[in-house]
Design a protein around this motif. Structure first.
Motif, PDB file in Angstrom:
ATOM      1  N   PHE A  39       5.037 -32.066  16.695  1.00  0.00           N
ATOM      2  CA  PHE A  39       4.803 -33.403  17.217  1.00  0.00           C
ATOM      3  C   PHE A  39       3.316 -33.511  17.536  1.00  0.00           C
ATOM      4  O   PHE A  39       2.626 -32.507  17.705  1.00  0.00           O
ATOM      5  N   ARG A  49       6.489 -37.731  16.026  1.00  0.00           N
ATOM      6  CA  ARG A  49       6.946 -36.572  15.277  1.00  0.00           C
ATOM      7  C   ARG A  49       6.223 -36.522  13.947  1.00  0.00           C
ATOM      8  O   ARG A  49       6.035 -37.565  13.310  1.00  0.00           O
ATOM      9  N   ASP A 115      12.181 -35.973  20.255  1.00  0.00           N
ATOM     10  CA  ASP A 115      11.519 -34.870  20.942  1.00  0.00           C
ATOM     11  C   ASP A 115      12.323 -34.358  22.124  1.00  0.00           C
ATOM     12  O   ASP A 115      12.263 -33.160  22.439  1.00  0.00           O
TER      13      ASP A 115
END
Length: 131
Positions: A39, A49, A115
């Motif tokens: 990321f 990302r 994430d």
């Protein structure tokens, strides 16, 4: 627990190349059967990302903004993934962080995109691309 250590960040000129590394260690990871992702976050922007990669092979997702310029590879003997970045642009400037997590529930080789699904994170490495 899983520990991730990134390296390779630097300052390069537009069009240049860099290779980032993410070394994984710890008892909580089977390196050849795990999801490792990159990321990035630029100042004032949300985390984005870049690459989502299943280390067991076959499933790698690249963001459209890096498709064709970034390539991920891995060394199972060293429990390390590499992000080779070519044709770098100023818009690639960000802190790049490696993240690790298990495969998605109910699957054997699919990785989560979000994430917050990743439990383990490295400290981040700065990539700066100058004009």
């Amino acid at each position: 627990q899983v520990q991730l250590v990134e390296s390779g960040g630097d300052t390069v000129q537009t069009g240049g190349s860099l290779t980032l590394s993410c070394a994984a260690s710890g008892s909580g990871i089977t390196f050849s059967d795990y999801c490792l992702a990159w990321f990035r976050q630029a100042p004032g922007r949300p985390r984005e990302r870049v690459v989502i990669h299943y280390t067991g092979g076959g499933n790698t997702w690249y963001a459209g903004s890096v498709q064709g310029r970034f390539t991920i590879s891995q060394n199972n003997d060293k429990n390390t993934i590499f992000l080779m970045m070519n044709s770098l642009k100023p818009s690639d400037t960000a802190i790049y962080s490696c993240a690790a997590g298990p495969v998605a529930n109910g699957t054997t080789d699919q990785c989560y995109a979000d994430d917050w699904r990743y439990s383990y994170w490295g400290q981040g490495t700065q990539v700066t691309v100058s004009e």
